[in-house]
Design a protein around this motif. Structure first.
Motif, PDB file in Angstrom:
ATOM      1  N   PHE A  26      40.092  47.429  49.234  1.00  0.00           N
ATOM      2  CA  PHE A  26      38.606  46.638  49.152  1.00  0.00           C
ATOM      3  C   PHE A  26      38.907  45.338  48.894  1.00  0.00           C
ATOM      4  O   PHE A  26      37.976  44.448  48.803  1.00  0.00           O
ATOM      5  CB  PHE A  26      37.768  47.373  48.117  1.00  0.00           C
TER       6      PHE A  26
ATOM      7  N   HIS B 154      33.161  46.277  50.477  1.00  0.00           N
ATOM      8  CA  HIS B 154      33.928  46.090  49.229  1.00  0.00           C
ATOM      9  C   HIS B 154      33.285  46.377  47.935  1.00  0.00           C
ATOM     10  O   HIS B 154      33.813  46.865  47.211  1.00  0.00           O
ATOM     11  CB  HIS B 154      34.032  44.478  49.420  1.00  0.00           C
TER      12      HIS B 154
ATOM     13  N   ARG C 183      34.756  48.774  45.164  1.00  0.00           N
ATOM     14  CA  ARG C 183      34.984  48.014  43.804  1.00  0.00           C
ATOM     15  C   ARG C 183      34.222  49.032  42.926  1.00  0.00           C
ATOM     16  O   ARG C 183      34.646  48.964  41.732  1.00  0.00           O
ATOM     17  CB  ARG C 183      34.341  46.793  43.934  1.00  0.00           C
TER      18      ARG C 183
ATOM     19  N   VAL D 219      38.405  50.352  33.999  1.00  0.00           N
ATOM     20  CA  VAL D 219      38.683  49.301  33.380  1.00  0.00           C
ATOM     21  C   VAL D 219      37.536  48.657  32.623  1.00  0.00           C
ATOM     22  O   VAL D 219      37.624  47.331  32.411  1.00  0.00           O
ATOM     23  CB  VAL D 219      39.649  48.361  34.376  1.00  0.00           C
TER      24      VAL D 219
ATOM     25  N   LEU E  65      46.521  54.971  33.746  1.00  0.00           N
ATOM     26  CA  LEU E  65      45.320  54.796  34.673  1.00  0.00           C
ATOM     27  C   LEU E  65      45.309  55.521  35.867  1.00  0.00           C
ATOM     28  O   LEU E  65      44.066  56.234  36.207  1.00  0.00           O
ATOM     29  CB  LEU E  65      45.311  53.334  35.144  1.00  0.00           C
TER      30      LEU E  65
ATOM     31  N   GLY F 283      47.848  45.490  41.528  1.00  0.00           N
ATOM     32  CA  GLY F 283      46.727  44.950  40.658  1.00  0.00           C
ATOM     33  C   GLY F 283      47.130  44.755  39.076  1.00  0.00           C
ATOM     34  O   GLY F 283      47.170  43.956  38.462  1.00  0.00           O
ATOM     35  N   GLY F 284      47.385  46.151  38.747  1.00  0.00           N
ATOM     36  CA  GLY F 284      47.481  46.482  37.177  1.00  0.00           C
ATOM     37  C   GLY F 284      48.974  46.267  36.864  1.00  0.00           C
ATOM     38  O   GLY F 284      49.305  46.507  35.541  1.00  0.00           O
TER      39      GLY F 284
ATOM     40  N   THR G  13      50.996  41.448  37.988  1.00  0.00           N
ATOM     41  CA  THR G  13      50.473  40.550  37.412  1.00  0.00           C
ATOM     42  C   THR G  13      50.538  40.475  35.850  1.00  0.00           C
ATOM     43  O   THR G  13      51.027  39.449  35.161  1.00  0.00           O
ATOM     44  CB  THR G  13      49.086  40.572  37.582  1.00  0.00           C
TER      45      THR G  13
ATOM     46  N   VAL H 175      49.205  35.184  40.185  1.00  0.00           N
ATOM     47  CA  VAL H 175      48.980  35.225  41.677  1.00  0.00           C
ATOM     48  C   VAL H 175      49.005  33.938  41.999  1.00  0.00           C
ATOM     49  O   VAL H 175      48.078  33.058  41.674  1.00  0.00           O
ATOM     50  CB  VAL H 175      47.516  35.839  41.937  1.00  0.00           C
TER      51      VAL H 175
ATOM     52  N   TYR I 291      46.093  29.049  43.397  1.00  0.00           N
ATOM     53  CA  TYR I 291      45.655  28.997  42.023  1.00  0.00           C
ATOM     54  C   TYR I 291      46.752  28.302  41.166  1.00  0.00           C
ATOM     55  O   TYR I 291      46.348  27.688  40.294  1.00  0.00           O
ATOM     56  CB  TYR I 291      45.549  30.373  41.769  1.00  0.00           C
TER      57      TYR I 291
ATOM     58  N   GLY J 221      40.807  34.406  39.863  1.00  0.00           N
ATOM     59  CA  GLY J 221      40.036  34.266  40.856  1.00  0.00           C
ATOM     60  C   GLY J 221      38.679  34.032  40.318  1.00  0.00           C
ATOM     61  O   GLY J 221      38.556  33.809  39.290  1.00  0.00           O
TER      62      GLY J 221
ATOM     63  N   VAL K 220      39.011  42.720  38.791  1.00  0.00           N
ATOM     64  CA  VAL K 220      38.362  43.673  38.174  1.00  0.00           C
ATOM     65  C   VAL K 220      39.037  44.254  36.683  1.00  0.00           C
ATOM     66  O   VAL K 220      38.585  44.741  35.867  1.00  0.00           O
ATOM     67  CB  VAL K 220      38.177  44.810  39.010  1.00  0.00           C
ATOM     68  N   GLY K 221      40.507  43.687  36.750  1.00  0.00           N
ATOM     69  CA  GLY K 221      40.895  44.216  35.580  1.00  0.00           C
ATOM     70  C   GLY K 221      41.345  43.213  34.770  1.00  0.00           C
ATOM     71  O   GLY K 221      42.317  43.397  33.718  1.00  0.00           O
TER      72      GLY K 221
ATOM     73  N   GLN L 114      45.836  44.127  26.909  1.00  0.00           N
ATOM     74  CA  GLN L 114      47.275  44.593  26.715  1.00  0.00           C
ATOM     75  C   GLN L 114      48.166  43.212  26.305  1.00  0.00           C
ATOM     76  O   GLN L 114      49.070  43.351  25.398  1.00  0.00           O
ATOM     77  CB  GLN L 114      47.934  44.788  28.257  1.00  0.00           C
TER      78      GLN L 114
HETATM   79  C1  HEM Z   1      47.231  38.769  34.059  1.00  0.00           C
HETATM   80  C2  HEM Z   1      46.983  39.843  35.112  1.00  0.00           C
HETATM   81  C3  HEM Z   1      46.109  39.646  36.388  1.00  0.00           C
HETATM   82  C4  HEM Z   1      45.966  38.656  37.160  1.00  0.00           C
HETATM   83  C5  HEM Z   1      46.439  37.249  36.905  1.00  0.00           C
HETATM   84  C6  HEM Z   1      45.100  39.285  38.299  1.00  0.00           C
HETATM   85  C7  HEM Z   1      44.673  38.451  39.306  1.00  0.00           C
HETATM   86  C8  HEM Z   1      43.666  38.704  40.059  1.00  0.00           C
HETATM   87  C9  HEM Z   1      43.429  37.782  41.147  1.00  0.00           C
HETATM   88  C10 HEM Z   1      43.909  36.483  41.531  1.00  0.00           C
HETATM   89  C11 HEM Z   1      42.612  38.687  42.265  1.00  0.00           C
HETATM   90  C12 HEM Z   1      41.672  38.163  43.393  1.00  0.00           C
HETATM   91  C13 HEM Z   1      40.509  37.427  42.866  1.00  0.00           C
HETATM   92  C14 HEM Z   1      39.776  36.646  44.040  1.00  0.00           C
HETATM   93  O1  HEM Z   1      40.254  36.817  45.319  1.00  0.00           O
HETATM   94  O2  HEM Z   1      38.813  35.777  43.745  1.00  0.00           O
HETATM   95  C15 HEM Z   1      42.603  40.170  41.391  1.00  0.00           C
HETATM   96  C16 HEM Z   1      41.818  41.108  42.019  1.00  0.00           C
HETATM   97  C17 HEM Z   1      41.871  42.334  41.569  1.00  0.00           C
HETATM   98  N1  HEM Z   1      42.564  42.685  40.477  1.00  0.00           N
HETATM   99 FE1  HEM Z   1      43.589  41.614  39.285  1.00  0.00          FE
HETATM  100  N2  HEM Z   1      44.821  40.576  38.250  1.00  0.00           N
HETATM  101  C18 HEM Z   1      45.310  41.010  36.809  1.00  0.00           C
HETATM  102  C19 HEM Z   1      45.140  42.114  36.407  1.00  0.00           C
HETATM  103  C20 HEM Z   1      44.899  43.102  36.701  1.00  0.00           C
HETATM  104  C21 HEM Z   1      44.740  44.589  36.376  1.00  0.00           C
HETATM  105  C22 HEM Z   1      45.397  45.111  34.923  1.00  0.00           C
HETATM  106  C23 HEM Z   1      44.193  45.224  37.147  1.00  0.00           C
HETATM  107  C24 HEM Z   1      43.906  46.706  36.830  1.00  0.00           C
HETATM  108  C25 HEM Z   1      43.848  47.829  37.428  1.00  0.00           C
HETATM  109  C26 HEM Z   1      43.780  44.490  38.332  1.00  0.00           C
HETATM  110  C27 HEM Z   1      43.480  44.963  39.416  1.00  0.00           C
HETATM  111  C28 HEM Z   1      42.425  44.258  40.314  1.00  0.00           C
HETATM  112  C29 HEM Z   1      41.734  44.364  41.846  1.00  0.00           C
HETATM  113  C30 HEM Z   1      41.416  46.135  41.935  1.00  0.00           C
HETATM  114  C31 HEM Z   1      41.514  43.421  42.382  1.00  0.00           C
HETATM  115  C32 HEM Z   1      40.533  43.629  43.482  1.00  0.00           C
HETATM  116  C33 HEM Z   1      39.009  42.999  43.260  1.00  0.00           C
HETATM  117  C34 HEM Z   1      38.110  42.731  44.166  1.00  0.00           C
HETATM  118  O3  HEM Z   1      38.477  42.708  45.400  1.00  0.00           O
HETATM  119  O4  HEM Z   1      36.991  42.997  43.881  1.00  0.00           O
HETATM  120  N3  HEM Z   1      44.402  43.190  37.966  1.00  0.00           N
HETATM  121  N4  HEM Z   1      43.489  39.998  40.527  1.00  0.00           N
END
Ligand code: HEM
Length: 411
Positions: A94, A102, A106, A113, A160, A250-251, A254, A297, A325, A355, A362-363, A370
């Motif tokens: 997604f 999407h 989502r 979370v 999770l 994602g989780g 990063t 990222v 970024y 982002g 989402v996380g 954490q």
């Molecule tokens: C410092 C930690 C993290 C960073 C820097 C980070 C960064 C990002 C970025 C840059 C995006 C895309 C945003 C965009 O396109 O505008 C994203 C999406 C996502 N992140 Fe994280 N993330 C982190 C932690 C997590 C955690 C803990 C999870 C937990 C499950 C997670 C799950 C996701 C998911 C599922 C998406 C897709 C959201 C969507 O498409 O709607 N992330 N993250």
């Protein structure tokens, strides 16, 4: 390449020839002067030729925001990194979809979370973090990445997914496979076919648990949530694979790299480390500053669905548009004194590491939780953790990874 040479190169090279997609720039941590120049001289920059084909670099905070909020023009459909998906081995998820699909998918995983689940998990995360920290050696050098960052984020992933505890490092392995650049010698897989084969094993293993959870009453783990929702219970195999990969990476990486990058930042800025020791109530703001500083990222990519104007440049339908970024987070027009790590900044959450717009991470609240707990527990035990040698970084232009970091807790 030393830093002075890089700086000279960044100034000497013709503007048209600047290509910031080379993963080596990130592995060697020498990309900064290239982006500083682009932001100054050509903030929306066209690179005609690269390993990934032609692409636009969007380097300023405000222009990146323009792309993020305009998902009607700048589509995530199918690809969100500069590297196009391997032909015939594509996996949908997604993060690489546009509305409405999407949004539907989502929504399914968001509660895992969301605030009430996070409140339920806080005690568990704190107890585990304390246990890991208590078990660290004193007076000898060890790898912070393996003993702390990987261990804590792997435990979180296992929770999770409600994954069998003793096998949890399999999740770490799969996460490494998903993000691997198959051309890198350190990659766990060496071709896209091998990657696909390993991810097939992952999908089968998690698919078995998914089937079991579908027969049980709904619970608050990601597999159960996917199994009990109309939007996700019957996903095609490749889409199931893609979404599992997304949720694992994602989780994992990063947050892992923020745990390591934060310790490095504090050691590189002793006055900030001192500030933290004097006043641990600065931790929540510091966590956001760490996430900005590290920018886990490096970029996200969009594809233009129609012609558009961006920062005075003409983007054509079908063009690859890359939002860096790492550059937006160092844009002095948006973030005061961006090249300094300042743990008590006003407005620390203003960074773009998560982002923005409909795909905003989402996380993000889980990651912050954490990291906050980690630093609260560290400061209760170890006022100083010293860095004993160079960090080894990942060969990637997508995930800002740190593979190892030798550290020592004074005896
Ligand atoms: C410092 C930690 C993290 C960073 C820097 C980070 C960064 C990002 C970025 C840059 C995006 C895309 C945003 C965009 O396109 O505008 C994203 C999406 C996502 N992140 Fe994280 N993330 C982190 C932690 C997590 C955690 C803990 C999870 C937990 C499950 C997670 C799950 C996701 C998911 C599922 C998406 C897709 C959201 C969507 O498409 O709607 N992330 N993250």
């Amino acid at each position: 390449m030393n830093d002075i040479m890089v700086l000279k190169d960044a100034h000497r090279v013709a503007l048209d020839d600047i290509d910031v997609s080379d993963p080596k720039l990130y592995q060697d941590d020498v990309y900064y002067p290239y982006f500083a120049r682009l932001r100054r001289e050509d903030p929306v920059h066209y690179c005609r030729q690269s390993l990934y084909g032609p692409y636009w670099s969007v380097t300023k905070y405000k222009d990146i925001m323009q792309v993020e909020i305009n998902h009607q023009v700048y589509s995530s459909d199918l690809a969100i990194s500069i590297l196009d998906p391997p032909k015939g081995l594509e996996r949908q998820s997604f993060i690489a979809m546009d509305p409405p699909k999407h949004d539907e998918q989502r929504l399914v995983v968001s509660p895992a979370v969301g605030p009430s689940n996070l409140a339920n998990m806080e005690g568990l995360i704190r107890e585990r973090t304390g246990r890991i920290l208590d078990g660290l050696p004193r007076g000898e050098t060890f790898d912070w990445v393996d003993r702390v960052s990987i261990e804590l984020t792997t435990m979180m992933l296992a929770t999770l997914f409600d994954y069998p505890w003793d096998d949890r490092r399999q999740l770490t392995y799969w996460s490494d496979v998903v993000i691997a650049d198959v051309r890198s010698p350190e990659s766990p897989v060496h071709s896209e076919e091998e990657k696909f084969a390993e991810l097939t094993k992952m999908t089968q293993a998690l698919g078995k648990l998914f089937q079991e959870r579908a027969q049980l009453p709904p619970k608050f783990d990601l597999l159960s949530m996917l199994a009990h929702s109309n939007a996700t219970r019957n996903l095609p195999f490749r889409e199931f694979m893609g979404n599992l990969s997304l949720l694992i990476v994602g989780g994992n990486d990063t947050t892992r790299n923020s745990m390591t990058g934060g310790l490095m930042a504090l050691n590189e800025h002793p006055q900030e480390y001192r500030k933290l020791r004097d006043d641990p109530s600065l931790i929540p703001g510091m966590v956001s500053e760490i996430i900005r500083w590290v920018t886990p990222v490096i970029h996200m990519r969009r594809t233009a669905k129609e012609d558009a104007e961006l920062g005075g440049k003409q983007i054509r339908k079908g063009d690859k548009v890359v939002m860096w970024y790492v550059s937006g987070n160092r844009d002095p027009e948006a973030i005061p004194d961006p090249d300094n790590f300042i743990i008590d900044r006003p407005r620390p959450r203003q960074h773009m590491s998560f982002g923005y717009g409909i795909h905003r991470c989402v996380g993000n609240r889980l990651a912050e939780l954490q990291l906050r707990i980690l630093w609260e527990e560290v400061m209760q035990r170890y006022p100083v953790i010293e860095i004993m040698g160079e960090a080894k970084r990942t060969y990637s232009n997508f995930i800002h990874g740190i593979r190892s970091l030798p550290v020592r807790i004074p005896a």
